[in-house]
Write an enzyme that holds these catalytic residues in place. Structure first.
Site, PDB file in Angstrom:
ATOM      1  N   GLU B  51      52.878   5.060  80.615  1.00  0.00           N
ATOM      2  CA  GLU B  51      52.833   3.759  81.276  1.00  0.00           C
ATOM      3  C   GLU B  51      53.824   3.662  82.432  1.00  0.00           C
ATOM      4  O   GLU B  51      53.575   2.962  83.407  1.00  0.00           O
ATOM      5  CB  GLU B  51      53.088   2.626  80.279  1.00  0.00           C
ATOM      6  CG  GLU B  51      51.952   2.413  79.277  1.00  0.00           C
ATOM      7  CD  GLU B  51      52.076   3.306  78.053  1.00  0.00           C
ATOM      8  OE1 GLU B  51      52.976   4.177  78.022  1.00  0.00           O
ATOM      9  OE2 GLU B  51      51.255   3.140  77.122  1.00  0.00           O
ATOM     10  N   PHE B 113      52.403  -4.636  63.992  1.00  0.00           N
ATOM     11  CA  PHE B 113      52.309  -3.291  64.556  1.00  0.00           C
ATOM     12  C   PHE B 113      52.232  -3.371  66.080  1.00  0.00           C
ATOM     13  O   PHE B 113      51.456  -4.152  66.623  1.00  0.00           O
ATOM     14  CB  PHE B 113      51.062  -2.587  63.992  1.00  0.00           C
ATOM     15  CG  PHE B 113      50.872  -1.218  64.608  1.00  0.00           C
ATOM     16  CD1 PHE B 113      51.807  -0.205  64.393  1.00  0.00           C
ATOM     17  CD2 PHE B 113      49.770  -0.948  65.412  1.00  0.00           C
ATOM     18  CE1 PHE B 113      51.637   1.043  64.972  1.00  0.00           C
ATOM     19  CE2 PHE B 113      49.591   0.304  65.990  1.00  0.00           C
ATOM     20  CZ  PHE B 113      50.532   1.304  65.771  1.00  0.00           C
ATOM     21  N   GLN B 114      53.021  -2.570  66.724  1.00  0.00           N
ATOM     22  CA  GLN B 114      53.108  -2.524  68.180  1.00  0.00           C
ATOM     23  C   GLN B 114      53.412  -3.886  68.800  1.00  0.00           C
ATOM     24  O   GLN B 114      52.925  -4.217  69.870  1.00  0.00           O
ATOM     25  CB  GLN B 114      51.846  -1.915  68.800  1.00  0.00           C
ATOM     26  CG  GLN B 114      51.737  -0.419  68.485  1.00  0.00           C
ATOM     27  CD  GLN B 114      50.697   0.305  69.326  1.00  0.00           C
ATOM     28  OE1 GLN B 114      49.703  -0.280  69.744  1.00  0.00           O
ATOM     29  NE2 GLN B 114      50.934   1.580  69.573  1.00  0.00           N
ATOM     30  N   LYS B 163      45.623 -10.270  71.882  1.00  0.00           N
ATOM     31  CA  LYS B 163      44.299  -9.682  71.672  1.00  0.00           C
ATOM     32  C   LYS B 163      43.254 -10.755  71.345  1.00  0.00           C
ATOM     33  O   LYS B 163      42.121 -10.674  71.808  1.00  0.00           O
ATOM     34  CB  LYS B 163      44.391  -8.658  70.534  1.00  0.00           C
ATOM     35  CG  LYS B 163      43.141  -7.793  70.414  1.00  0.00           C
ATOM     36  CD  LYS B 163      43.364  -6.630  69.450  1.00  0.00           C
ATOM     37  CE  LYS B 163      42.139  -5.704  69.452  1.00  0.00           C
ATOM     38  NZ  LYS B 163      42.334  -4.540  68.570  1.00  0.00           N
ATOM     39  N   MET B 479      72.958  15.333  93.036  1.00  0.00           N
ATOM     40  CA  MET B 479      73.852  14.270  93.491  1.00  0.00           C
ATOM     41  C   MET B 479      74.982  14.063  92.488  1.00  0.00           C
ATOM     42  O   MET B 479      76.131  13.819  92.874  1.00  0.00           O
ATOM     43  CB  MET B 479      73.071  12.971  93.721  1.00  0.00           C
ATOM     44  CG  MET B 479      73.871  11.892  94.417  1.00  0.00           C
ATOM     45  SD  MET B 479      74.437  12.368  96.067  1.00  0.00           S
ATOM     46  CE  MET B 479      73.142  11.686  97.104  1.00  0.00           C
TER      47      MET B 479
END
Lengths: 168, 572
Positions: B51, B113-114, B163, B479
């Site tokens: 993502e 969940f999630q 959802k 760097m």
């Protein structure tokens, strides 16, 4: 130096979280914050008392939040400020009389009496509340709760110039 | 007759109404319903491998096109993986809309969940965000999200959709008029301030036009150039503004800041007037603020009033869109000049030219030594005629790319300026290429950055997005190594990436790309030519570069811009 800001926001879920998150993220200190509905059900008004010199940034960052409709920095002397507190103090039976006399001077209401304590309700100007608290310290304050300040400008003229800045 | 749609269908239709042509995303449980109507939509979906990649792709797309980039992810880990790209887009004012799935409303707060508190997590790293609780509000929320992302100071907006809201049915309606009583960005500058500004500019002896990324966001490069020429102002372009003013222009001073060139830094430092447009006095530009440009008055033009006075007090603040205000400035200057020439400022320009001659950006490429990154960048510029979109990661390679590429057009330089997100280049290049498929998109990346998001090359290969990536392999976090060498007595801690592992050629081939390698200066041009000849697949070119090279000039963090370090000898 404490400043009082009146913030009119859209009455939307989470708007308080947005404001307090912004203060936390930008490192601005909140002394007190109150929020409640206004005469218009679509709007809420917050009274925020802040500490510190960054007033211009605070006002601008408040405006930057999408749900902020208006920010007014309230000028001392041009503002009606009120606060309510509940304070429980030790009240030895031998000193109860003088305590109640003192409370009377501050228009404090007795709202609860226990075996060794008295609880007062006081509403008024924040400075009056503080004066009363000073007096109560000699008796011993057991518990103190304050509502936080609510404030309203005396009239529209006290809106400060920077209070009117719009944001991107 | 009203049409019955599911929330998911309404979402996709709303995206279509906004003119969305591509969504970068990764599906998952909570966002599943939205992926079904996507099959029937003309909107292209690019399946990222992570993502974070999807988020940076959306940003790269927005950087390259100026349109709103869209990314989509599921709840929980999908949403949390978007946080870095959202903060990146927030810092660099990139218009992005992120759509995330959320657990069903009845499960919110149940540690489902999630489940993650996406609304709360994303609040401080978005311009605005939404949790949609009823299906009816979806079309309006999407319209608002795009409006907020693209207008005023652009930025990311997140829309979190449970959802059950995606599955619920609604009567489709087009979104109503945008109703945001607290959101009215100023576009036009105050005429009196504009007048005061041109007077100050006209009277100034050592002015510098300090152009920031806002010029590019406002599509105002043409007006910037007109105004600089009209008022005879030298121009510095910040890291976010590279390309906003042509480096080839006689008034161009190039990039100021921590790794800017001596003249750009010193011109600001000695100026008597800074005309900041779409710039925010970032610490990387100002160095120590208390000693920054001590003699300069400041005209500050910004669409975001909170930027004005945040770091440096403005003598003339102007809130408005950079392009609109520039037009106002041009008009007001026209009236002020009334046919006369602007001040020649001969002494100032002579001084600037002296600095440029005395302290040019330089490097040396030993033909028998290791490859210098600046050499690769210059050769790539030569071979392409500068006709490319350059995308950088974060670190030494980024600074050299910004220093040594000669930018002549806006939206030809894409990088992570504010947040400094390593791993930005590969996915951002993919997004840029999707938005501008006819342009050559060349990412210049470091080996450390590349390893953070290189899996998105699989996305590029499988989706047919033929970007090119130069991996500057110095075997270390260059760097960080430079700072440890300069400021920690050369005690190198946790910077060794090794030069040999991974084998970038094999890694590229394993991901469906062409893999090439150049190990000596003589191989640089032929290898780049080979890379440029590939058109059907992504290409990764590894350059084995000097592991000990350092970026100069440098203003050490917290130091004054008076103390530009031109090379390691200055720090001895």
């Amino acid at each position: 130096m404490k400043h009082v800001i009146s913030v009119t926001v859209e009455n939307k879920p989470g708007v308080l979280a947005r404001i307090s998150s912004m203060f936390a993220r930008r490192g601005f200190n909140i002394h007190s914050l109150t929020v409640g509905p206004t005469e218009d059900p679509r709007l809420s008004r917050m009274t925020v008392v802040v500490d510190g010199p960054e007033m211009e940034q605070i006002v601008k960052q408040l405006y930057k939040l999408v749900h902020t409709v208006k920010v007014t920095e309230l000028e001392p002397g041009e503002t009606i400020e009120r606060e309510i507190m509940l304070v429980r103090v030790n009240a030895d039976p031998t000193r109860r009389g003088e305590l109640l006399d003192a409370a009377n001077l501050f228009s404090a209401k007795v709202v609860d009496v226990g075996a060794t304590t008295v609880t007062f309700e006081v509403a008024g100007e924040p400075s009056t509340l503080n004066d009363f608290l000073e007096l109560l310290r000699t008796y011993g304050i057991v518990t103190l709760v304050k509502s936080g300040r609510i404030a309203l400008a005396k009239d529209q003229k006290s809106t400060t110039r920077r209070g009117r800045l719009r944001t991107a | 007759m009203a049409e019955t749609l599911t929330g998911a269908q309404a979402l996709i239709r709303s995206l279509e109404h906004e003119g969305v042509e591509v969504v970068f995303g990764v599906p998952g449980g909570a966002i599943l319903p939205a992926y079904d109507p996507l099959l029937d939509s003309p909107i292209r979906h690019v399946l990222a491998r992570h993502e974070q990649g999807a988020g940076h792709m959306a940003s790269g797309y927005a950087h390259a096109t100026g349109r709103v980039g869209v990314c989509m992810a599921t709840s929980g880990p999908g949403a949390t993986n978007l946080i870095t790209p959202l903060q990146d887009a927030y810092m660099d004012s990139v218009p992005v809309v992120a759509i995330t799935g959320q657990v069903a409303t009845k499960s919110i707060g149940m540690d489902a969940f999630q489940e993650a508190h996406t609304w709360g997590i994303s609040m401080p790293c978005t311009k605005h965000n939404y949790l949609v609780t009823t299906v009816e509000e979806l079309p309006d929320v999407i319209a608002e999200a795009f409006h907020l992302a693209a207008t005023g100071r652009p930025g990311p907006v997140l829309v979190d959709i449970p959802k059950n809201v995606l599955n619920a049915e609604m009567q489709w309606h087009r979104p109503g008029a945008i109703d945001l009583p607290g959101y009215k960005p100023s576009v036009k500058g105050h005429p009196r301030q504009v007048k005061a500004a041109v007077r100050l500019i006209h009277e100034s002896e050592r002015p510098v036009l300090y152009a920031g990324g806002g010029i590019i966001k406002a599509n105002a490069a043409d007006r910037l150039r007109r105004f600089a020429e009209q008022a005879n102002l030298p121009v510095v372009t910040t890291l976010m503004a590279r390309g906003a003013f042509p480096d080839t222009h006689p008034l161009a001073l190039g990039m100021p800041g921590m790794h800017g060139n001596y003249t750009a830094i010193t011109a600001m430092q000695r100026s008597d007037l800074l005309v900041a447009i779409g710039a925010r006095f970032d610490d990387r530009v100002t160095g120590d603020v208390s000693t920054f440009a001590p003699e300069a008055k400041v005209i500050h033009v910004d669409v975001d009033p909170a930027e004005i006075g945040k770091v440096r007090t403005a003598d003339v603040p102007i809130v408005g869109d950079a392009g609109v205000v520039l037009e106002q400035l041009i008009e007001a200057m026209d009236r002020l000049l009334d046919g006369e020439e602007p001040p020649a400022r001969e002494a100032w320009f002579a001084q600037l030219r002296t600095w440029q001659e005395e302290h040019p950006l330089t490097y040396e490429q030993d033909p028998n030594g290791p490859i210098q990154q600046q050499y690769v960048i210059e050769k790539l510029h030569e071979l392409t005629g500068g006709d490319a979109i350059v995308v950088a990661g974060v670190g030494q390679h980024q600074m050299w790319a910004s220093q040594f590429w000669r930018f002549t057009r806006p939206r030809s330089w894409i990088n992570s300026g504010g947040l400094g997100t390593m791993g930005f280049a590969v996915p951002a290049a993919i997004g840029a290429k999707v938005g501008r498929p006819d342009d050559l998109v060349f990412a210049i990346d470091g080996d450390g950055c590349f390893q953070m998001t290189s899996q998105e090359l699989i996305t590029a290969a499988t989706e047919g997005i033929p970007i090119k990536v130069a991996v500057m392999n110095n075997g270390s976090l260059g760097m960080v190594k430079q700072w440890q060498r300069l400021f920690y007595g050369g005690r190198y801690s946790a910077i060794d990436l090794t030069t040999q592992v991974p084998d970038y050629v094999k890694l590229a081939e394993a991901m469906g790309c062409v893999g090439l390698r150049a190990e000596s200066p003589g191989e640089v041009v032929p290898t780049l030519e080979k890379a440029l000849a590939v058109e059907d697949r992504p290409v990764v070119v590894e350059f084995r570069v000097d592991p000990d090279a350092m970026v100069f000039p440098m203003v050490p963090a917290g130091a004054s811009n008076d103390d530009v370090v031109l090379g390691p000898e200055d720090l001895a």
